[in-house]
Design an enzyme around this catalytic site. Structure first.
Site, PDB file in Angstrom:
ATOM      1  N   ASP A  63       0.469  -0.369  -2.087  1.00  0.00           N
ATOM      2  CA  ASP A  63       0.675   0.626  -1.135  1.00  0.00           C
ATOM      3  C   ASP A  63       1.418   1.117   0.208  1.00  0.00           C
ATOM      4  O   ASP A  63       1.545  -0.032   1.279  1.00  0.00           O
ATOM      5  CB  ASP A  63      -0.785   1.024  -0.289  1.00  0.00           C
ATOM      6  CG  ASP A  63      -0.836   1.676   1.192  1.00  0.00           C
ATOM      7  OD1 ASP A  63      -0.111   3.388   0.823  1.00  0.00           O
ATOM      8  OD2 ASP A  63      -1.460   2.023   1.225  1.00  0.00           O
ATOM      9  N   ASP A 112       5.583   7.454   1.393  1.00  0.00           N
ATOM     10  CA  ASP A 112       4.089   5.765   1.088  1.00  0.00           C
ATOM     11  C   ASP A 112       3.783   6.744  -0.737  1.00  0.00           C
ATOM     12  O   ASP A 112       3.171   7.392  -0.758  1.00  0.00           O
ATOM     13  CB  ASP A 112       3.097   7.208   1.986  1.00  0.00           C
ATOM     14  CG  ASP A 112       2.120   7.239   1.957  1.00  0.00           C
ATOM     15  OD1 ASP A 112       1.795   6.071   0.992  1.00  0.00           O
ATOM     16  OD2 ASP A 112       1.078   7.182   2.252  1.00  0.00           O
TER      17      ASP A 112
END
Length: 494
Positions: A105, A299
């Protein structure tokens, strides 16, 4: 089974980098969406609003908020979960090493794993600290940490242990051993999350794994790059599919063509931040607010694209037949028969998004209208100017369409056109939108249908398991997590 030609393609993609001493290639696979698994787009939207400060978390847990060496070439299985809804990688922790799957992530900075003390963990592999001779529990008074996500929270205590990924080893990496987590926060074989943003936003106040490697000179170049595949439009996709290539410590020249357009990061490194400078719909420019409103987090842990109310409304106003979705706050619908062609720019070229990725499925069961992948992140609210928080979140809906490179020094994020070998259409970026890259969609990973050892599988921060009004959204958008930087390159075949 994996077609021989596609297996050969994956092997050939590794060769150019393997011929160089520095890069490390880690094979990744992807877990695709199964037909009866629905994508909780409302949960995803709420998670992002909480993650980036637009909403308060759902307080579903009753616990307080608290504050090596050069590696050789090596392969690690990584899985893309639920039809491009998540991409994750394998790590080992402890002595002797225990393998785990973790979401990668770039939108967070903490490493955490569920351990054997967890009372609310589903049936995923759990870390057994008692079996590690190198495990050290924190003696700090502030060792209890809670991390909140829009879809829930995790809580546990800080510890250090030996962490290895693809041949890179940190002997005393700080991480959170989790003893409580909200249900549905993880599923499958995934046991945690590896955050790949900067230490400034770490809830554990620890230096992220990649950043320790970078600062310690273990990487050949301070770059991380990704090619992400697409299977969300494949009705026969298996539960686990090859997901592309992740290179830690460099780039793989066989996966992109032309130059990498680097865009200098905005502000002090925290998230991977760029400024959105332009957008087009079917070749027509759409006015996007500049300044702080354009601040965008790149992201990999996010499936969709979220932005400010006025800008999102302006984009959908340019799409024929679109309208705010009834019953799906912040989302827009459009006729399923239409193709939505959107391109984004972050300072230079316009990068087109494949229309397949712009469509996340029917608005409701049997509906002729579909929901769009760009949603209203702020719902009319505004983050105070100058806070450094992003107003846009750029997830895998966009990132599947480019070769993305994350550079630590000087801080920048770059994009390049996908090569033919990576499924590129040859259209490439331009001043006008084009139908974007067509990624490989029929690959199957080694051991497809099973959970390969050390291959993570779930979405810690992305709640993809819910339903909406009984609708089965068969087209999931990817939930990818990028890593960042390294010195011998680490390449993950997704």
């Amino acid at each position: 089974m994996t077609p021989p030609s596609l297996t050969l393609t994956l092997l050939l993609l590794l060769l150019p980098t393997l011929a160089v001493a520095d890069p490390i290639h880690v094979p990744l696979s992807r877990r695709s969406r199964v037909s009866n698994h629905t994508f909780d787009f409302q949960g995803e939207a709420h998670r992002l609003r909480v993650k980036y400060g637009f909403a308060a978390p759902n307080e579903t847990l009753a616990f307080p908020r608290r504050a090596g060496k050069r590696a050789n070439s090596i392969g690690i299985p990584v899985v893309n979960q639920d039809g491009d809804s998540s991409y994750f990688g394998s790590i080992t922790i402890g002595t002797p090493p225990q393998p785990f799957n973790v979401i990668l992530d770039t939108g967070s900075s903490d490493l955490w794993l569920a351990d054997t003390t967890c009372r609310t963990c589903p049936t995923m592999p759990l870390f057994e600290s008692a079996k590690s001779t190198s495990f050290q529990a924190s003696s700090s008074e502030n060792s209890a940490v809670t991390i909140h996500y829009g879809s829930g929270a995790v809580a546990g205590t800080l510890a250090t242990d030996t962490v290895t990924m693809g041949g890179f080893t940190i002997p005393d990496q700080t991480f959170l051993t989790v003893d409580r987590l909200t249900s549905n926060l993880l599923d499958g074989s995934v046991s945690g999350i590896m955050g790949l943003a900067f230490d400034a936003i770490a809830s554990t106040r620890a230096t992220p794994f990649w950043q320790t490697l970078s600062q310690g000179g273990q990487l050949s170049t301070q770059e991380m790059s990704f090619w992400l595949t697409r299977v969300s439009n494949e009705p026969n996709a298996k539960a686990e599919e090859p997901g592309g290539v992740f290179t830690l410590g460099g780039t793989n020249s066989s996966l992109f063509t032309g130059d990498i357009e680097f865009n200098t990061m905005a502000g002090t490194p925290s998230f991977w931040l760029l400024s959105l400078s332009g957008a087009t719909v079917s070749g027509t420019a759409v006015k996007i607010t500049s300044g702080d409103s354009a601040l965008s987090a790149i992201d990999t842990g996010t499936t969709l694209l979220g932005g400010p109310s006025a800008d999102v409304a302006a984009i959908w106003a340019a799409v024929p037949g679109s309208a705010p979705s009834q019953g799906n706050q912040g989302f827009w619908s459009f006729p399923c028969a239409n193709e939505v062609s959107v391109s984004l720019s972050f300072g230079g070229k316009l990068w087109p998004i494949n229309p397949v990725d712009m469509n996340i499925g029917p608005e409701s069961t049997g509906s002729s209208n579909c929901l769009g992948a760009i949603f209203d992140l702020s719902l009319g609210s505004n983050i105070e100017s100058g806070t450094g928080n992003p107003n846009w979140v750029i997830g895998d809906t966009f990132l599947k369409n480019v070769y993305s490179v994350f550079r630590a020094s000087p801080p920048a994020v770059g994009f390049a056109q996908l090569s033919d070998a990576a499924g590129g259409s040859g259209a490439g970026p331009s001043a006008a939108p084009t139908t974007s890259t067509s990624l490989l969609t029929s690959l199957t990973p080694p051991g497809a249908g099973a959970n390969p050892t050390g291959a993570p599988s779930s979405t810690g921060a992305n709640d993809n398991s819910g339903t909406h009004s009984g609708a089965v959204l068969e087209k999931a958008v990817s939930f990818l997590m990028l890593a960042s930087i390294s010195i011998p390159s680490l390449v993950l075949l997704l």
